[in-house]
Design a protein around this motif. Sequence first.
Motif, PDB file in Angstrom:
ATOM      1  N   LYS A  68       0.782  -1.216  -0.027  1.00 22.57           N
ATOM      2  CA  LYS A  68       0.104  -0.056  -0.132  1.00 22.57           C
ATOM      3  C   LYS A  68       0.943   1.289   0.323  1.00 22.57           C
ATOM      4  O   LYS A  68       1.932   1.473   0.654  1.00 22.57           O
ATOM      5  CB  LYS A  68      -1.068  -0.144   1.090  1.00 22.57           C
ATOM      6  N   VAL A  69       0.417   2.209  -0.677  1.00 21.45           N
ATOM      7  CA  VAL A  69       1.117   3.478  -0.794  1.00 21.45           C
ATOM      8  C   VAL A  69      -0.073   4.531  -0.767  1.00 21.45           C
ATOM      9  O   VAL A  69      -1.137   4.643  -1.575  1.00 21.45           O
ATOM     10  CB  VAL A  69       1.741   3.808  -2.090  1.00 21.45           C
ATOM     11  N   ILE A  70      -0.066   5.648   0.143  1.00 29.65           N
ATOM     12  CA  ILE A  70      -1.064   6.415   0.310  1.00 29.65           C
ATOM     13  C   ILE A  70      -0.385   7.938   0.177  1.00 29.65           C
ATOM     14  O   ILE A  70       0.375   8.216   0.948  1.00 29.65           O
ATOM     15  CB  ILE A  70      -1.612   6.393   1.766  1.00 29.65           C
ATOM     16  N   LEU A  71      -1.172   8.584  -0.695  1.00 28.93           N
ATOM     17  CA  LEU A  71      -0.817  10.279  -0.795  1.00 28.93           C
ATOM     18  C   LEU A  71      -1.764  10.852  -0.485  1.00 28.93           C
ATOM     19  O   LEU A  71      -2.902  10.455  -0.649  1.00 28.93           O
ATOM     20  CB  LEU A  71      -0.479  10.186  -2.528  1.00 28.93           C
ATOM     21  N   GLY A  72      -1.568  12.118  -0.019  1.00 27.04           N
ATOM     22  CA  GLY A  72      -2.724  12.990   0.272  1.00 27.04           C
ATOM     23  C   GLY A  72      -2.423  14.288  -0.240  1.00 27.04           C
ATOM     24  O   GLY A  72      -1.338  14.837  -0.271  1.00 27.04           O
ATOM     25  N   ALA A  73      -3.506  15.158  -0.250  1.00 26.91           N
ATOM     26  CA  ALA A  73      -3.637  16.408  -0.443  1.00 26.91           C
ATOM     27  C   ALA A  73      -2.664  17.194   0.542  1.00 26.91           C
ATOM     28  O   ALA A  73      -2.857  16.885   1.647  1.00 26.91           O
ATOM     29  CB  ALA A  73      -4.989  16.877  -0.544  1.00 26.91           C
ATOM     30  N   ALA A  74      -1.685  18.157   0.026  1.00 27.89           N
ATOM     31  CA  ALA A  74      -1.047  18.950   1.100  1.00 27.89           C
ATOM     32  C   ALA A  74      -1.837  19.900   1.565  1.00 27.89           C
ATOM     33  O   ALA A  74      -1.543  20.749   2.593  1.00 27.89           O
ATOM     34  CB  ALA A  74       0.171  19.504   0.390  1.00 27.89           C
ATOM     35  N   SER A  75      -2.851  20.125   0.879  1.00 27.95           N
ATOM     36  CA  SER A  75      -3.691  21.566   1.374  1.00 27.95           C
ATOM     37  C   SER A  75      -4.933  21.086   1.961  1.00 27.95           C
ATOM     38  O   SER A  75      -5.563  19.971   1.705  1.00 27.95           O
ATOM     39  CB  SER A  75      -4.031  22.565   0.079  1.00 27.95           C
ATOM     40  N   LYS A  77      -7.866  22.572   1.633  1.00 34.11           N
ATOM     41  CA  LYS A  77      -8.614  23.454   1.027  1.00 34.11           C
ATOM     42  C   LYS A  77      -9.600  22.095   0.322  1.00 34.11           C
ATOM     43  O   LYS A  77     -10.819  22.221   0.440  1.00 34.11           O
ATOM     44  CB  LYS A  77      -8.389  24.266   0.100  1.00 34.11           C
ATOM     45  N   LEU A  78      -8.948  21.045  -0.077  1.00 33.79           N
ATOM     46  CA  LEU A  78      -9.434  20.074  -0.753  1.00 33.79           C
ATOM     47  C   LEU A  78      -8.834  18.704   0.043  1.00 33.79           C
ATOM     48  O   LEU A  78      -7.966  17.997  -0.375  1.00 33.79           O
ATOM     49  CB  LEU A  78      -9.278  19.885  -2.280  1.00 33.79           C
ATOM     50  N   PRO A  79      -9.556  18.176   1.188  1.00 34.62           N
ATOM     51  CA  PRO A  79      -8.966  17.038   1.785  1.00 34.62           C
ATOM     52  C   PRO A  79      -9.184  15.690   1.057  1.00 34.62           C
ATOM     53  O   PRO A  79     -10.287  15.464   0.653  1.00 34.62           O
ATOM     54  CB  PRO A  79      -9.359  17.250   3.180  1.00 34.62           C
ATOM     55  N   PHE A  80      -8.248  15.108   0.717  1.00 34.52           N
ATOM     56  CA  PHE A  80      -8.449  13.708  -0.145  1.00 34.52           C
ATOM     57  C   PHE A  80      -7.125  13.069  -0.018  1.00 34.52           C
ATOM     58  O   PHE A  80      -6.047  13.432   0.543  1.00 34.52           O
ATOM     59  CB  PHE A  80      -8.626  14.142  -1.595  1.00 34.52           C
ATOM     60  N   GLY A 102     -12.363  11.519  -0.741  1.00 34.14           N
ATOM     61  CA  GLY A 102     -12.267  13.041  -0.718  1.00 34.14           C
ATOM     62  C   GLY A 102     -13.346  13.554   0.121  1.00 34.14           C
ATOM     63  O   GLY A 102     -14.531  12.810   0.403  1.00 34.14           O
ATOM     64  N   GLN A 103     -13.283  14.658   1.153  1.00 34.40           N
ATOM     65  CA  GLN A 103     -14.359  15.220   1.932  1.00 34.40           C
ATOM     66  C   GLN A 103     -14.645  16.455   1.047  1.00 34.40           C
ATOM     67  O   GLN A 103     -14.057  17.537   1.404  1.00 34.40           O
ATOM     68  CB  GLN A 103     -13.902  15.192   3.119  1.00 34.40           C
ATOM     69  N   PHE A 104     -15.800  16.430   0.239  1.00 37.68           N
ATOM     70  CA  PHE A 104     -16.204  17.387  -0.593  1.00 37.68           C
ATOM     71  C   PHE A 104     -17.623  17.891  -0.080  1.00 37.68           C
ATOM     72  O   PHE A 104     -18.207  16.789   0.237  1.00 37.68           O
ATOM     73  CB  PHE A 104     -16.206  17.364  -2.010  1.00 37.68           C
ATOM     74  N   ASN A 105     -17.915  19.149  -0.541  1.00 39.02           N
ATOM     75  CA  ASN A 105     -19.324  19.561  -0.199  1.00 39.02           C
ATOM     76  C   ASN A 105     -20.156  18.743  -1.382  1.00 39.02           C
ATOM     77  O   ASN A 105     -19.706  18.472  -2.377  1.00 39.02           O
ATOM     78  CB  ASN A 105     -19.713  20.647   0.210  1.00 39.02           C
ATOM     79  N   PRO A 106     -21.546  18.627  -1.316  1.00 33.61           N
ATOM     80  CA  PRO A 106     -22.215  17.846  -2.451  1.00 33.61           C
ATOM     81  C   PRO A 106     -21.838  18.541  -3.718  1.00 33.61           C
ATOM     82  O   PRO A 106     -21.880  17.920  -4.847  1.00 33.61           O
ATOM     83  CB  PRO A 106     -23.704  17.956  -1.933  1.00 33.61           C
ATOM     84  N   MET A 107     -22.002  19.998  -3.845  1.00 33.20           N
ATOM     85  CA  MET A 107     -21.649  20.582  -4.978  1.00 33.20           C
ATOM     86  C   MET A 107     -20.519  20.429  -5.794  1.00 33.20           C
ATOM     87  O   MET A 107     -20.302  20.041  -6.672  1.00 33.20           O
ATOM     88  CB  MET A 107     -22.013  21.912  -4.789  1.00 33.20           C
ATOM     89  N   MET A 108     -19.430  20.407  -4.745  1.00 34.42           N
ATOM     90  CA  MET A 108     -18.029  20.142  -5.323  1.00 34.42           C
ATOM     91  C   MET A 108     -17.934  18.586  -5.724  1.00 34.42           C
ATOM     92  O   MET A 108     -17.360  18.376  -6.819  1.00 34.42           O
ATOM     93  CB  MET A 108     -17.092  20.484  -4.118  1.00 34.42           C
ATOM     94  N   ALA A 109     -18.307  17.762  -4.908  1.00 34.60           N
ATOM     95  CA  ALA A 109     -18.520  16.154  -5.339  1.00 34.60           C
ATOM     96  C   ALA A 109     -19.089  16.077  -6.564  1.00 34.60           C
ATOM     97  O   ALA A 109     -18.663  15.432  -7.458  1.00 34.60           O
ATOM     98  CB  ALA A 109     -19.315  15.337  -4.086  1.00 34.60           C
ATOM     99  N   MET A 110     -20.159  16.580  -7.041  1.00 34.01           N
ATOM    100  CA  MET A 110     -21.099  16.514  -8.289  1.00 34.01           C
ATOM    101  C   MET A 110     -19.988  16.997  -9.397  1.00 34.01           C
ATOM    102  O   MET A 110     -19.635  16.473 -10.559  1.00 34.01           O
ATOM    103  CB  MET A 110     -22.209  17.376  -8.170  1.00 34.01           C
TER     104      MET A 110
END
Length: 130
Positions: A68-75, A77-80, A102-110
């Motif tokens: 397993k290799v896990i990369l993540g957003a450094a910011s 603002k867009l946690p994923f 990712g943890q996005f609001n419904p509009m962003m996710a869409m």
Amino acid sequence: MNLESPKVTIDKSAAYIFNALTDVKNFEKLMPDNIAKFEVLDNDAFIFGLKGMPEIKLKMKDKQEFSKVILGAASDKLPFTLTGNINSLDENKSEVQLLFEGQFNPMMAMMVKGPISKFIETLAQNMGKL
């Protein structure tokens, strides 16, 4: 929002794939053709940009040897996270699947679901280039 790439089979050992994915400069080989920018920032981080999309900085968050290799957003603002699961099929064959969480609001996710699905699918399909 959770997305999965198709599982891809690669004629390389799990150790080879793991070592290739933990070297962040190798992600340039996996990027889609519409890449506008790719820059390695240090041993654990890189920034990339696709045409028409904002630049994203990814950082190595965790790794479990050969599986397993896990990369993540450094910011924040867009946690994923982007997780590469590596499954050894035999000595010289592995299966890889990418998982995006990712943890996005419904509009962003869409808005981002389609482009991100296509992006992780392309990354997975390009695993053979490693």
